[in-house]
Design an enzyme around this catalytic site. Structure first.
Site, PDB file in Angstrom:
ATOM      1  N   LYS A   1      62.539   8.641  56.309  1.00 11.73           N
ATOM      2  CA  LYS A   1      63.663   9.037  57.157  1.00 11.73           C
ATOM      3  C   LYS A   1      63.954  10.540  57.073  1.00 11.73           C
ATOM      4  CE  LYS A   1      66.744   6.282  55.341  1.00 11.73           C
ATOM      5  NZ  LYS A   1      65.944   5.554  54.362  1.00 11.73           N
TER       6      LYS A   1
ATOM      7  N   ARG B   1      63.147  13.121  41.464  1.00  5.26           N
ATOM      8  CA  ARG B   1      64.471  12.554  41.710  1.00  5.26           C
ATOM      9  C   ARG B   1      64.801  11.517  40.645  1.00  5.26           C
ATOM     10  NH1 ARG B   1      65.668  11.034  47.953  1.00  5.26           N
ATOM     11  NH2 ARG B   1      66.583   9.223  46.923  1.00  5.26           N
TER      12      ARG B   1
ATOM     13  N   ARG C   1      66.994  -0.448  44.571  1.00  2.91           N
ATOM     14  CA  ARG C   1      67.401   0.130  45.851  1.00  2.91           C
ATOM     15  C   ARG C   1      66.865  -0.685  47.018  1.00  2.91           C
ATOM     16  NH1 ARG C   1      65.218   5.645  44.713  1.00  2.91           N
ATOM     17  NH2 ARG C   1      65.311   6.018  46.928  1.00  2.91           N
TER      18      ARG C   1
ATOM     19  N   ARG D   1      56.743  10.028  45.020  1.00  2.44           N
ATOM     20  CA  ARG D   1      57.784  11.030  45.234  1.00  2.44           C
ATOM     21  C   ARG D   1      58.465  11.379  43.897  1.00  2.44           C
ATOM     22  NH1 ARG D   1      62.468   9.684  49.469  1.00  2.44           N
ATOM     23  NH2 ARG D   1      63.453   8.601  47.756  1.00  2.44           N
TER      24      ARG D   1
ATOM     25  N   ARG E   1      75.106   2.266  56.279  1.00  6.05           N
ATOM     26  CA  ARG E   1      74.280   1.371  55.458  1.00  6.05           C
ATOM     27  C   ARG E   1      74.966   0.063  55.135  1.00  6.05           C
ATOM     28  NH1 ARG E   1      70.210   4.443  51.462  1.00  6.05           N
ATOM     29  NH2 ARG E   1      70.410   6.465  52.408  1.00  6.05           N
TER      30      ARG E   1
HETATM   31  P1  ADP Z   1      66.767   6.631  50.074  1.00  7.18           P
HETATM   32  O1  ADP Z   1      66.824   6.375  51.545  1.00  7.18           O
HETATM   33  O2  ADP Z   1      65.392   6.954  49.613  1.00  7.18           O
HETATM   34  O3  ADP Z   1      67.448   5.571  49.259  1.00  7.18           O
HETATM   35  P2  ADP Z   1      68.779   8.711  50.299  1.00  7.18           P
HETATM   36  O4  ADP Z   1      68.544  10.127  49.957  1.00  7.18           O
HETATM   37  O5  ADP Z   1      69.049   8.395  51.718  1.00  7.18           O
HETATM   38  O6  ADP Z   1      67.537   7.945  49.731  1.00  7.18           O
HETATM   39  O7  ADP Z   1      70.020   8.170  49.433  1.00  7.18           O
HETATM   40  C1  ADP Z   1      70.064   8.322  48.034  1.00  7.18           C
HETATM   41  C2  ADP Z   1      71.314   7.617  47.469  1.00  7.18           C
HETATM   42  O8  ADP Z   1      72.503   8.204  48.034  1.00  7.18           O
HETATM   43  C3  ADP Z   1      71.443   6.129  47.783  1.00  7.18           C
HETATM   44  O9  ADP Z   1      70.686   5.321  46.909  1.00  7.18           O
HETATM   45  C4  ADP Z   1      72.960   5.936  47.617  1.00  7.18           C
HETATM   46  O10 ADP Z   1      73.341   5.879  46.246  1.00  7.18           O
HETATM   47  C5  ADP Z   1      73.529   7.213  48.202  1.00  7.18           C
HETATM   48  N1  ADP Z   1      73.803   7.041  49.643  1.00  7.18           N
HETATM   49  C6  ADP Z   1      73.183   7.677  50.668  1.00  7.18           C
HETATM   50  N2  ADP Z   1      73.698   7.279  51.852  1.00  7.18           N
HETATM   51  C7  ADP Z   1      74.664   6.358  51.561  1.00  7.18           C
HETATM   52  C8  ADP Z   1      75.552   5.557  52.353  1.00  7.18           C
HETATM   53  N3  ADP Z   1      75.560   5.619  53.690  1.00  7.18           N
HETATM   54  N4  ADP Z   1      76.403   4.726  51.711  1.00  7.18           N
HETATM   55  C9  ADP Z   1      76.427   4.662  50.387  1.00  7.18           C
HETATM   56  N5  ADP Z   1      75.621   5.361  49.577  1.00  7.18           N
HETATM   57  C10 ADP Z   1      74.741   6.209  50.156  1.00  7.18           C
END
Ligand code: ADP
Length: 194
Positions: free
Chosen positions: A13, A133, A144, A127, A88
């Site tokens: 994404k 990370r 996750r 990654r 989400r």
């Molecule tokens: P990925 O899609 O690989 O899980 P992201 O960078 O999009 O990684 O998100 C990393 C973390 O940030 C998530 O695991 C969550 O803890 C938090 N996060 C991101 N977007 C949201 C959201 N819309 N609601 C709640 N937590 C979020």
């Protein structure tokens, strides 16, 4: 253009968000990136978010919703935006609906990048190696994925019912995937707006 980009962790994404947003001249709003920037600057929001992120859990809806509302009200997002990683949860969908209704705006498309589970775990572990990370360890990665399947995957049906969902195969090179996204968006009923 108001686009949501969805897909499981590791679907690509973040990479596609920048390319798609660049093409349409709109900001890419990535909740994960905003949280990570706050973590690295040690802000109160970052301190709170980090606890959840490191465990692979979602940051509470109230925190995330307030952050997104604030971001999409900014001047550069008035003409459109691409949301990467938001909404989400069902509660976030409801909140986004309210935000959009408040400004009289509507979504144009919800693009979902589809990638199988095996490929996802491989990409995320890779990654972890490259970016370091703290939420990319195998245990947290699997957690996750479970959280995504339980809380976020059901949103696809919601947007599908609204006629907004566009599924795109996320396997291939970065260019192949973005070409598919553009093709799919032009082919969607809202293509006149593009
Ligand atoms: P990925 O899609 O690989 O899980 P992201 O960078 O999009 O990684 O998100 C990393 C973390 O940030 C998530 O695991 C969550 O803890 C938090 N996060 C991101 N977007 C949201 C959201 N819309 N609601 C709640 N937590 C979020």
């Amino acid at each position: 253009m108001r686009i949501i980009l969805m897909g499981p962790p590791g679907a690509g994404k973040g990479t596609q968000a920048k390319i798609i947003a660049g093409r349409f001249g709109i900001p890419a709003v990535s909740t994960g990136d905003i949280f990570r920037a706050n973590v690295s600057q040690g802000t109160p929001l970052g301190v709170e978010a980090k606890r959840y992120m490191d465990a692979g859990d979602y940051v509470p809806d109230e925190v995330t919703n307030a952050m997104v509302r604030d971001r999409i009200c900014q001047d550069d997002a008035k003409g459109g935006f691409l949301l990467d990683g938001y909404p989400r949860t069902v509660a976030q969908v409801a909140e986004l609906d309210t935000m959009l209704a408040d400004t009289g705006a509507a979504l144009d498309a919800v693009v979902v990048l589809t990638v199988n589970d095996e490929e996802l775990v491989q990409r995320l572990l890779n990654r972890a190696h490259v970016e370091g990370r703290t939420d990319d360890t195998e245990e947290v990665v699997r957690h996750r994925q479970d959280v995504y399947n339980e809380q976020t995957e059901p949103l696809l049906a919601v947007y599908d019912e609204r006629g907004l969902l566009v599924r795109v195969d996320g396997i291939g090179t970065v260019d192949e995937v973005s070409a598919r996204v553009f093709e799919a968006l032009h082919a969607s009923p809202d293509s006149a707006a593009i």
